[in-house]
Write an enzyme that holds these catalytic residues in place. Sequence first.
Site, mmCIF file in Angstrom:
data_model
loop_
_atom_site.group_PDB
_atom_site.id
_atom_site.type_symbol
_atom_site.label_atom_id
_atom_site.label_comp_id
_atom_site.label_asym_id
_atom_site.label_seq_id
_atom_site.Cartn_x
_atom_site.Cartn_y
_atom_site.Cartn_z
ATOM 1 N N LYS A 195 -25.759 61.406 -71.985
ATOM 2 C CA LYS A 195 -26.996 62.121 -71.685
ATOM 3 C C LYS A 195 -26.685 63.413 -70.947
ATOM 4 O O LYS A 195 -25.779 63.469 -70.118
ATOM 5 C CB LYS A 195 -27.940 61.242 -70.855
ATOM 6 C CG LYS A 195 -28.440 60.012 -71.608
ATOM 7 C CD LYS A 195 -29.431 59.210 -70.794
ATOM 8 C CE LYS A 195 -29.927 58.003 -71.587
ATOM 9 N NZ LYS A 195 -30.915 57.209 -70.824
ATOM 10 N N LYS A 454 -35.189 57.871 -67.265
ATOM 11 C CA LYS A 454 -36.494 58.502 -67.042
ATOM 12 C C LYS A 454 -37.312 57.701 -66.034
ATOM 13 O O LYS A 454 -37.904 58.277 -65.101
ATOM 14 C CB LYS A 454 -37.246 58.633 -68.366
ATOM 15 C CG LYS A 454 -36.577 59.538 -69.397
ATOM 16 C CD LYS A 454 -37.437 59.644 -70.640
ATOM 17 C CE LYS A 454 -36.821 60.598 -71.672
ATOM 18 N NZ LYS A 454 -35.592 60.054 -72.274
#
Length: 754
Positions: A195, A454
Amino acid sequence: MKYGLELQQNIFAPWRLSYIAYDVLKQELKTRQLDHGWTNQDESDFVHLLDNELAKVYDFVNAKLSEIDARILYCERTIQTLQKNQNMASDANYSLMDEALTEILFDVNDLSKFTRVNFTAIQKILKKHDKWTHLNLKQEYVAKLRDKPLDKQRFDVSIIYISALHDICRNRGQQNTGNSAAGGDQNAFERATAKYWIHPDNITEVKAIIMLHLPVLIFNKDKKYEPSDAAISSVYYDNANFDLYTGRLQRDEGAEAIRFRWYGPVENKSIFIERKTHHAAWLDGASVKDRFRLDEKDVNSFAEGRYTADMIASDLRQKNLDKATVDNVHFIASGVQTSFREKRLEPILRAFYNRTAFQLPGDQRLRISLDTDLTFIREDHLDGKTRRQPSYNWRRNDLGIDYPFNYVDPSDILRFPYAVLETKLQTHLGQEPPDWLTSLVESHLVHEVPRFSKYLHGACHFYKERLPLLPWWLAEIQADIKKPRAENFGLSRSRSFKPLIDGRYRRAMIEEKERVHQQAAVDGVDPPSPRRQRTNSTQDTAGAWRPISKNNSEYATISIGAKNNNGGDEPPPPPPEKSRSYYANNRSLAPAYNTIGNSNYSTNKPIDDSPGGASKWLHRMWGDKREQGAFGKPVDGDDAASDLYRRQKVKVRVEPKVFFANERTFISWLQFCALLLTVALSLLNFGDATSRAVGGVFIAIAAAVAIYALYRFEKRAWMINRRIDGRYDDLWGPAVLCTLLVVALIVNFYLRFR
């Protein structure tokens, strides 16, 4: 910053007059206050001037977008003509259309940068206005910026159409036959996930670079693409103690994450109940992501336990689904409801973002997703404020998908400043990352953030006072992740404004690639691959997949991560600062993931829930230091490509402990100087003539050592700040110090016993 000058070197001259006249506006603010205070007439004149500048930029952007749409439409009709007329469907014609689409893509990228620069310029001038005049024009100007939005111009629709046409040209008129919703083989596979954060200034360029190699994945090709198709919304559940948050952050055995997700507008009736489990006990310690679909009208009753797993299974049997699918849905639903009942879960947080996925249809070897407009919104009642109406509803009804959600209470919303890039590489059978992707993730355009989540980020922002632990990447938010532009990488233009990809003309790249393959065919060998170095014998094949359903598997999706090959549990995750070396030294840790389900009711989203899942990927990303460009070997004869074939250096985050170590070294030298100075002062104050002479020598040595230590400290700090490769150890300092001390002792003995 001199707005308008930054991009004038890269954009055509006619664009220059369309920039915000930042210097003129700034001069107006200054000159009008030289001989008098800021009056109402000054304010009116300044606002009128600013309105004209905003209208000028907005009209120019709209005109260029209309021009781009017309060019895309022309290319689409021309490609359709080539597809229908086989006499015209030559490689040369498709190559010409490919070049035309590349030109359009560069214009979209330039227009995106143009928009960002002007939007930033308006924000800066409003800030200066409010600071100098003590008025609040910035807040009053929000309504005008909504009418003429420069920050919402993401140009996604244009990129989607360019990607589709570019893919047709790449396949010489043939459409991809793979299943976009499923993605090919569903057998056991491994996926290494990484990521990254993307600065808003680089989003369009990153999309364009990826699009040149992978098409944008469109799940429903039967309808015209709309911006709402990219929207994804998820409501995360937890309790007042945040047990799920803590378990996921600490990666406890059996830690869960439960969310209710839907795609597109809020009117979508299909809601996916998803659960992630770290080291699930029923799978012998493997990590798993599973989900099933419910109609929106049944979600509340499911969350409250009135619509039970048995009732769901009964309804599925009436639809004549096979027994394996029904059993899987029953197992997932029963487990989720058990967690709801035992842990007293309630809606906590909503995460919204627009996703652009890149993947070859029917080919899961590589999938890249880019999430923009990431926004977190509170859904809880923990502070006594009722946000959901009625209060028992599973989500707020006052929200849509209209980013940036300006109508939401500022205390209830967090707009994430960056986009999130996620790469998923299928690593079974020795699959390796392509060179262009390696160059991208090592470039200035991205910033690596291992294990970013998230939900964890949104929860720690709103409920920080309730949480005992916080994620490590919070410090990264305060830092500026925008790096200096790397030479000869990314999208740029030559002096003649021709598009350059990594400093090279696209035609030169294609011709070089064709020449290499032709030479390989003549020699009777495989085309050279700069990254082909290991065989399948080194590949860890641990883990197997558990078949759940052969038919009608659309109601349940399960992704399984296996244990490591020695039968033991996976090691705990390494701290972020050791991630690269950890993965490079533990290449055998490569769990397999499995996904079941391949229709419109489920989307394959494997989960990388173990440190080994990214080991081989990160080893490829960071472990290979061979010199190579983004597209393999360099091309001779191109004046813009002479510097391409150079080593790509990895830009890594400097940990605070590195600076502290430098300070500790400096303090250690000062401690020695203080000790030496104490001895020297004692000799000077209480000794005879000989002692005073030796004390003077020791004082000189202490002063010299202190100055030298300060020099070394400043030099190391300079090297650390600029990530300079070099020796950080001190070869000569200790040796010279020892020599000086020995000389001082010899002088002492000589003077004393002569």
